[in-house]
Design an enzyme around this catalytic site. Structure first.
Site, PDB file in Angstrom:
ATOM      1  N   ASP A  52       6.910 -36.988  41.968  1.00 44.00           N
ATOM      2  CA  ASP A  52       6.087 -37.026  43.174  1.00 44.00           C
ATOM      3  C   ASP A  52       6.942 -37.229  44.417  1.00 44.00           C
ATOM      4  O   ASP A  52       8.151 -37.477  44.327  1.00 44.00           O
ATOM      5  CB  ASP A  52       5.023 -38.129  43.065  1.00 44.00           C
ATOM      6  CG  ASP A  52       5.553 -39.417  42.420  1.00 44.00           C
ATOM      7  OD1 ASP A  52       6.775 -39.622  42.431  1.00 44.00           O
ATOM      8  OD2 ASP A  52       4.748 -40.202  41.917  1.00 44.00           O
ATOM      9  N   ASP A 121      -3.012 -50.015  39.359  1.00 48.07           N
ATOM     10  CA  ASP A 121      -4.350 -49.418  39.241  1.00 48.07           C
ATOM     11  C   ASP A 121      -4.410 -48.339  38.161  1.00 48.07           C
ATOM     12  O   ASP A 121      -5.382 -47.593  38.060  1.00 48.07           O
ATOM     13  CB  ASP A 121      -4.806 -48.842  40.590  1.00 48.07           C
ATOM     14  CG  ASP A 121      -3.901 -47.709  41.096  1.00 48.07           C
ATOM     15  OD1 ASP A 121      -2.943 -47.326  40.384  1.00 48.07           O
ATOM     16  OD2 ASP A 121      -4.158 -47.199  42.202  1.00 48.07           O
ATOM     17  N   HIS A 123      -2.331 -45.701  37.743  1.00 51.51           N
ATOM     18  CA  HIS A 123      -1.844 -44.348  38.036  1.00 51.51           C
ATOM     19  C   HIS A 123      -0.541 -44.064  37.301  1.00 51.51           C
ATOM     20  O   HIS A 123       0.238 -44.985  37.039  1.00 51.51           O
ATOM     21  CB  HIS A 123      -1.689 -44.094  39.551  1.00 51.51           C
ATOM     22  CG  HIS A 123      -0.608 -44.854  40.249  1.00 51.51           C
ATOM     23  ND1 HIS A 123      -0.829 -45.595  41.396  1.00 51.51           N
ATOM     24  CD2 HIS A 123       0.723 -44.981  40.000  1.00 51.51           C
ATOM     25  CE1 HIS A 123       0.304 -46.126  41.802  1.00 51.51           C
ATOM     26  NE2 HIS A 123       1.266 -45.778  40.968  1.00 51.51           N
ATOM     27  N   GLU A 128      -4.014 -41.108  41.215  1.00 54.14           N
ATOM     28  CA  GLU A 128      -4.787 -42.318  41.441  1.00 54.14           C
ATOM     29  C   GLU A 128      -6.103 -42.258  40.663  1.00 54.14           C
ATOM     30  O   GLU A 128      -6.506 -41.185  40.195  1.00 54.14           O
ATOM     31  CB  GLU A 128      -5.063 -42.460  42.947  1.00 54.14           C
ATOM     32  CG  GLU A 128      -3.808 -42.620  43.806  1.00 54.14           C
ATOM     33  CD  GLU A 128      -3.180 -44.019  43.714  1.00 54.14           C
ATOM     34  OE1 GLU A 128      -3.284 -44.659  42.651  1.00 54.14           O
ATOM     35  OE2 GLU A 128      -2.588 -44.451  44.724  1.00 54.14           O
TER      36      GLU A 128
END
Ligand code: F6R
Length: 241
Positions: A52, A121, A123, A128
């Site tokens: 990313d 979270d 990811h 996400e």
């Protein structure tokens, strides 16, 4: 994790690696650099694709993932020029850059071994919560939680953390031959529990890894502290045939 990378690269010198940024893989990169310097582990014929990239960080920004990976790993071993690629977060045509990135991965024959971290979270890469389980490289908006988690890299100032990123999708990651995920610390315990033991759900995107035929999850005791079946995993590991 370094053993997995080393055995791949020694048996297949032109292997394609998938590289994660963030804190989790740093000790793996240090260990690979050590093996490169001390025992001749070479990446000269290997290629690598990053997971990313932030959108809109200036080319020279130290937190641009291309610069981070150069600093932490690629620039410390012997990759050939241009062998490490990442999505172009500064492209004028972002969807076009994402499609080109997917094509480049396919053109290289796919990723053999993908290193991964996990967000608090749930990811992986920057997929996400709510990410399509069938997603490919695309633009995503970072959650407030991720921006808060990553503010430590931006002078503890959340305003400096970009709102958007380009990220490999979950289906892109699932196309890699071997997934090796690293997680340490209590902050990752819930995400690791969901990843390994939760229902497969876009709410915890890493759970898609349960569908992968060859996934390795490496955790310390703190990150393992919410695993319901930890005793069974330890027993399995100790009595591995
Ligand atoms: C980074 C990436 C992210 C991180 C995750 C964990 O390329 O893809 O998914 O792996 O945010 O970050 P750290 O390792 O810093 O806790």
């Amino acid at each position: 994790a370094a053993d997995a990378v080393e055995s791949l690269v020694r048996s297949k010198p032109d292997a394609v690696l998938g590289l994660a940024t963030g804190s989790s893989p740093l000790r793996v990169y240090d260990e690979l650099v050590r093996r490169h310097r001390e025992s001749g582990l070479s990446f000269a014929r290997a290629r690598a694709f990053m997971l990313d990239e932030y959108v809109g960080l200036a080319a020279g920004h130290p937190q641009r993932y291309r610069n981070v990976i150069e600093e932490e790993f690629a620039g410390r071993v012997d990759f050939a020029a241009g062998a490490v690629q990442g999505p172009d977060g500064n492209a004028v045509d972002l969807p076009g850059a994402c499609a080109a990135y997917e094509a480049a991965i396919v053109g290289a024959g796919g990723v053999d071994l993908q290193l991964l971290g996990i967000g608090t979270d749930g990811h992986i890469a920057f997929n996400e919560p709510g990410s399509s389980l069938a997603s490919r490289t695309r633009i995503k908006t970072l959650t407030a939680q991720t921006r808060e988690d990553n503010a430590r890299f931006f002078d503890d100032d959340i305003e400096q953390v970009p709102q958007h990123c380009l990220t490999q999708g979950l289906a892109t990651i699932m196309s890699a031959g071997h997934l090796v995920l690293l997680a340490t610390g209590k902050g990752k315990a819930e995400a690791v529990h969901q990843l390994v033991e939760g229902p497969v759900s876009a709410l915890w995107p890493a759970t898609i890894m349960q569908m992968h035929p060859h996934a390795t999850v490496l955790v310390d005791d703190a990150a393992a502290s919410r695993l319901q079946l930890a005793g069974y995993y330890r027993q399995t590991y100790l009595s591995k045939p």
